[in-house]
Design an enzyme around this catalytic site. Sequence first.
Site, PDB file in Angstrom:
ATOM      1  CB  SER A 151      -0.957  -0.048   1.199  1.00 54.00           C
ATOM      2  OG  SER A 151      -1.971   0.919   1.094  1.00 54.00           O
ATOM      3  CG  ASP A 291      -5.843  -4.222  -4.204  1.00 54.05           C
ATOM      4  OD1 ASP A 291      -6.024  -3.357  -3.327  1.00 54.05           O
ATOM      5  OD2 ASP A 291      -4.760  -4.799  -4.375  1.00 54.05           O
ATOM      6  CG  HIS A 318      -5.394  -2.529  -0.057  1.00 55.45           C
ATOM      7  ND1 HIS A 318      -4.712  -2.173  -1.203  1.00 55.45           N
ATOM      8  CD2 HIS A 318      -4.901  -1.720   0.920  1.00 55.45           C
ATOM      9  CE1 HIS A 318      -3.854  -1.215  -0.945  1.00 55.45           C
ATOM     10  NE2 HIS A 318      -3.940  -0.921   0.348  1.00 55.45           N
TER      11      HIS A 318
END
Length: 348
Positions: A151, A291, A318
Amino acid sequence: MLSATIRLALPLLSLLALLGCQQTTSSTNEASTYTQSPETGVRTGGVRVIPIKTPSGTFNVWTKRVGNNPRMKVLLLHGGPGGNHVLFESFESYFPAEDIEFYYYDQLGSLNSDHPADSTLWQTPRFVEEVEQVRQALGLTNDNFYLLGHSWGGILATEYALKYQQHLKGLIISNMMSSCPEYGKYAEEVLAKQMAPKVLAEIRAIEARNDFANPRYMELLTPNFYQQHVCRLKPWPNAFDRAFPQMNSTVYTLMQGPSEFGISGRLAKWDRRADLPKINVPTLTIGGAHDTMDPKHMQWMATQVKNGTSLTCPDGSHCSMWDDQPHYFPGLIKFIKGVDAGQTKNIL
């Protein structure tokens, strides 16, 4: 008296037994080497606090080593910004079994590291220099250093590679696109349209009022966005219960914005699409089919770097390291071991 056949077979059986003992000993030695601590003096369980020089002074960041392998060492860059290492705990169920050494690391402002109040510290270039100081302190080199960013950590890993890739053996960008404007566009044009119109309208109304502290905002986002696109496991693993309350909301809001549903902070204009061809080291991009990030964009990123490999987790979101472990970890481990064996691209 032994028959001629038995007499002839005895030396062969002895040789096989000897080889079996040698193989067992070799395997045992490898395992004992991995668990053997290289620490001297008082042993800390792999924990090392590293002083980091910044324009605002020197602060301490927390790291923890797991395992011992001189060829494969993975430094984990957590998400957020302002998140922490806790969501990487699933790696303990996979990396040690493959003799891959790895490092937990709380970035400055996160969990076990110092929490300075100076908002000028929360800039991407400053974080890049922090990572480089951590690398130097841990003694990681291009003979063994794999950098994995998840991320926001993927942004940080990308920026680090663009400045310091000479120190890397391999790069892993996990669940992060190379453009925040494109990330915002995907949230608006794809993910938002998957919500019920009434739910989306109420979310947008709260955002328009800048009423992000309203409990109703998270009441709407949790089932309609987070449980669909951040982690699809029900219930969420205990690590999430511990990681999220410990997030540094000041750093997170300043850089990301108040929600994962789009981006509005200092990172809103971050875009490195045009610079991806400058990355030469073997690079793995990982995305999840569900995601918050566009999985097609993350696949495309692997075609733009010089030595790219792509992994899409079909059941993942995610946090694919949690909700699609059967695809995430075998692919990640195959990439790391492939690079260690001399492969450079299209490794999976």
